[in-house]
Design an enzyme around this catalytic site. Sequence first.
Site, PDB file in Angstrom:
ATOM      1  N   HIS A 204       0.716  -0.820  -0.133  1.00 28.20           N
ATOM      2  CA  HIS A 204       0.727   0.017   0.076  1.00 28.20           C
ATOM      3  C   HIS A 204       1.253   1.585   0.253  1.00 28.20           C
ATOM      4  O   HIS A 204       2.038   1.822   1.128  1.00 28.20           O
ATOM      5  CB  HIS A 204      -0.664   0.156   1.186  1.00 28.20           C
ATOM      6  CG  HIS A 204      -1.722  -0.869   1.222  1.00 28.20           C
ATOM      7  ND1 HIS A 204      -1.927  -2.215   1.666  1.00 28.20           N
ATOM      8  CD2 HIS A 204      -3.542  -0.083   1.102  1.00 28.20           C
ATOM      9  CE1 HIS A 204      -3.422  -2.579   1.165  1.00 28.20           C
ATOM     10  NE2 HIS A 204      -4.190  -1.859   1.315  1.00 28.20           N
ATOM     11  N   GLU A 207      -0.951   6.067  -1.335  1.00 27.73           N
ATOM     12  CA  GLU A 207      -3.235   6.657  -1.440  1.00 27.73           C
ATOM     13  C   GLU A 207      -3.141   7.396  -0.564  1.00 27.73           C
ATOM     14  O   GLU A 207      -3.648   8.581  -0.652  1.00 27.73           O
ATOM     15  CB  GLU A 207      -3.326   5.381  -0.739  1.00 27.73           C
ATOM     16  CG  GLU A 207      -4.594   5.685  -0.473  1.00 27.73           C
ATOM     17  CD  GLU A 207      -5.146   4.119   0.580  1.00 27.73           C
ATOM     18  OE1 GLU A 207      -6.600   3.971   0.465  1.00 27.73           O
ATOM     19  OE2 GLU A 207      -4.417   3.191   1.081  1.00 27.73           O
TER      20      GLU A 207
END
Length: 339
Positions: A204, A207
């Site tokens: 991730h 973001e």
Amino acid sequence: MNKVLDCNDCFNLPKIELHCHLDGSLRPDSVVEEIRLQNIDISEEDISNIDSLLQAPEDCESLVDYLRTFDMPLKVLQIERAIRRFTFEVFEDAFNENILYLELRFAPILHTQKGLSMKEVISAAVAGMNDAKEKYDIEGGLILCCMKNFSEEDAIKTVEAGREFLGNGVCAVDLAGPEDEGFAHKFVRAMDLAKEYGYNITVHAGEAGSAQNVEDSIKLLHAQRIGHGVRSIESEEVYRLVRDNNILLEICPTSNVQTKTVESLEKHPLIKYFNDGCYFNINTDNRTVSDTTETKECSIVSKLVCMNVDDYKKIYYNTVGAIFASDKVKQKLLNRLNK
């Protein structure tokens, strides 16, 4: 010229989802049933308003605000039977909307609050996935999340716990959770170890944080794919790195708007990614938290970029090349698209 795909087209097409969190995708009715079966101390008022506890509001203030909706799911995901049950149900829900392949992710360390070991957590999830594979014509794998807000030692423990399941249910490792600037430097040792053991790696990044986090994840953490990566566009150098190396971005449109990662769907960088031929695929992120499905997300993308069936096939082909599975599974998925 092929027509733009509508919702029915998106439902009927074979689909692949690579970015879906177990604890964000639980059926509300099943959560209520597990609350009662496990005698979890929750008020009847909360039970009667279970949807509001499991779904994030459309106007979340931030990613941190969005992540609060995981508190309730984690309460019911602390015993092996429930982990197995909910894993099966997510795969079943995926199959029921023509998803042929699903990579489901979760953080084993978050499911040890009542005494389970991480190996027991992983084993229960593998069993649930295998239950679904035996009942339905669906393929998939499990991605183990290490949490960015935990220590690197905890990440290493996760990598060690999943090692014996590699190639036997577990397909990759991830770094998830709140995104601080420069987080990659904290986890170099853990991801080096994961690569040494043979894990695939997705992270991730980009973001809630900057494009630099995307570059660091690729160069320092060996990321083969990037979860979200919507801020890659903010740096020409990082964007070129992603595009030229065909790093697939796991895009989650509805979630990105909810977490304020993007201002609106109409301003989502996936439009540029699509026009520039970047590799990305379409995902729910969290089916229940975002009150969405893979079909709905595909339909959203179709409207944004005027996607026709040939466009969809290109995204599908690129996605097959980026899944963490054997060549045999990849060929099966390609064959299904051409039926």
